[in-house]
Enzyme design. Structure first.
Site, PDB file in Angstrom:
ATOM      1  N   HIS A 148       2.198   5.104   6.834  1.00  0.00           N
ATOM      2  CA  HIS A 148       2.512   6.286   6.369  1.00  0.00           C
ATOM      3  C   HIS A 148       3.615   7.210   7.498  1.00  0.00           C
ATOM      4  O   HIS A 148       2.904   6.831   8.455  1.00  0.00           O
ATOM      5  CB  HIS A 148       1.510   7.016   5.847  1.00  0.00           C
ATOM      6  N   ASP A 189       5.345   5.519   3.961  1.00  0.00           N
ATOM      7  CA  ASP A 189       5.262   6.202   2.588  1.00  0.00           C
ATOM      8  C   ASP A 189       5.160   7.753   3.007  1.00  0.00           C
ATOM      9  O   ASP A 189       4.609   8.062   4.264  1.00  0.00           O
ATOM     10  CB  ASP A 189       4.314   5.977   1.921  1.00  0.00           C
TER      11      ASP A 189
END
Ligand code: NI
Length: 459
Positions: free
Chosen positions: A408, A265
């Site tokens: 991430h 992400d």
């Protein structure tokens, strides 16, 4: 002449001193007032859960350390003495931690809840938060103390737990949180490990007139947007034998091959996303990137490389706003801008949507023109920023078949972990697939607009 000069000098000095004192006093008062307001806001939520004692309030500020504290005065002398000792211990520990870092301003915020049972049992729950340079820590430390009021004695929590206490609490919480909304949609994929009887989450509780109240820290079982989660378990449920362990009810009709989906992400990031792509390319593995529209515009070549390597590129909104706090018009505008960014860079729309903070509601689901995809294993990589810790979190999740792992794409520590993770998973026989492939091949479904693929789905 000399004397007159001396007189004026003294007068000037006095005026100067006065002015100085007044303005310093004004600033201190202002600081104390704003601190008091901050405390009031914090304590407002706790007031309804204060069943015993008058609140004592302390607001103090000095150059580096400030305090906004509330604790109860119960009227039971021995208990009140002990409570004051506890508050002093908390203050001392805070001072120790922050006094040496002299260029920062730190604030200790302390509030409480108190619960009383008809057997004169007092459970005192302290909530401790630290703020550094006016930035609140997202973590609140919860400490619980027990007192027998009639004897004026503090009781250690271990003395209050009966046989099967943690086992029954473990079974109850697992069933409750996986079958009750909004928890079922949001609980982390490794909840069985997190809620195991011996995982330490049932040692901290309050006795209330309705049952035993457990507190689950922010980020512990659910995304941070859920805050601290409280659950009261009726006494009967904790005294009867543990229910049979839950069966995994997900019916897998898809592939029998072991599959896992890595998701990244908040990117793209020119350095760290590219480092992750280097690893994926080296091992011919695929992953899913949930990119932000504004960064897609900024780093188009990274996004093109994601797609070129066969990875799935989904949307993580335009600029990471919370969709549960937006109006329908704001959501539509965010969707339009993100769509335009993807179209101009990839010539197509994002295939999936992962809402920032995992936060979405019915309006979001209705408006978003993509299937919503969450995750089932949280690596907490944003928090640890440590490759080893990330790998440990994934290892602790156990069997990863059918799971979606949240990472991430913007941290070097995550890129570092991926270098080890990808070959290790392949060695264990996992195929690394995209989220849409996982839904199709593992679960035999077609990703559908208007549907949310939740924590519970990817079990
Ligand atoms: Ni995010």
């Amino acid at each position: 002449m000399k004397r007159i000069f001396a007189f004026f000098f003294t007068l000037l000095l006095l005026m100067g001193l006065c002015g100085c004192t007044v303005s310093a006093q004004g600033a201190t008062n202002k600081k104390t007032e704003s601190l008091a307001r901050k405390g009031e806001q914090l304590w407002a939520e706790e007031v309804a859960n204060r069943q015993l004692g008058e609140a004592v309030t302390i607001t103090e500020t000095d150059a580096s350390l400030s305090y906004a504290l509330q604790y109860p005065q119960t009227g039971y002398t021995a208990v009140d003495e002990r409570i004051e000792d506890i508050v002093t211990e908390i203050r001392n520990a805070f001072e120790q931690e922050y006094l040496s870092s002299d260029d920062t301003k730190s604030t200790l915020l302390l509030g409480y809840e108190s619960y009383l049972t008809d057997t004169d049992h007092l459970s005192l729950v302290f909530f401790e938060t630290h703020e550094t340079n006016d930035t609140p820590s997202p973590h609140t430390r919860i400490r619980i103390y027990h007192f027998d009021l009639s004897e004026g004695r503090e009781i250690p929590a271990e003395e209050l737990q009966w046989e099967g206490f943690a086992e029954n609490a473990s079974a109850y919480t697992q069933t409750y949180f996986t079958s009750t909304e909004p928890y079922a949609q949001r609980i982390f994929g490794n909840y069985q490990t997190l809620l195991a009887a011996d995982a330490g989450r049932f040692d901290r509780f309050a006795f209330t007139s309705e049952g035993v109240l457990f507190y689950f820290d922010r980020y512990d079982l659910f995304p941070g947007s859920m805050g601290i989660v409280r659950l009261v378990i009726p006494y009967d449920a904790l005294r009867t034998a543990a229910a049979a362990p839950q069966e995994n009810t997900t019916f897998h009709i898809g592939s029998s091959k072991k599959m896992v989906a890595l998701t990244f992400d908040d990117g793209p990031n020119p350095v760290n996303t590219n480092a992750i792509l280097d690893t994926l390319e080296k091992y011919n593995a695929k992953a899913t990137f949930f990119d932000l529209g504004n960064l897609v515009e900024k780093y188009p070549t990274v996004v093109k490389r994601e797609a070129a390597l066969g990875c799935e590129v989904g949307s993580h909104s335009y600029q990471h706003d919370n969709f549960t706090k937006m109006t329908a018009a704001q959501m539509k505008e965010d969707i339009r801008k993100t769509e335009a960014a993807f179209q101009s860079v990839l010539g197509k729309s994002p295939s999936l949507f992962r809402p920032p903070y995992g936060a979405y509601n019915e309006t979001t689901t209705a408006l978003i023109p993509m299937p919503i995809a969450l995750w089932s294993v949280d690596t907490l990589d944003w928090k640890s920023r440590n490759a080893e810790a990330i790998l440990k979190e994934i290892e602790a999740a156990g069997n990863l078949d059918g799971k979606v792992i949240l990472l991430h794409g913007i941290y070097s520590s995550t890129a570092e972990a991926v270098k080890t993770l990808v070959p290790a998973l392949q060695k264990e026989g996992y195929e690394l697939v995209t989220v849409s492939e996982l839904i199709q091949e593992k679960y035999g479904d077609t990703p559908t607009v208007g549907k949310a693929y939740t924590y519970a789905y990817f079990q």
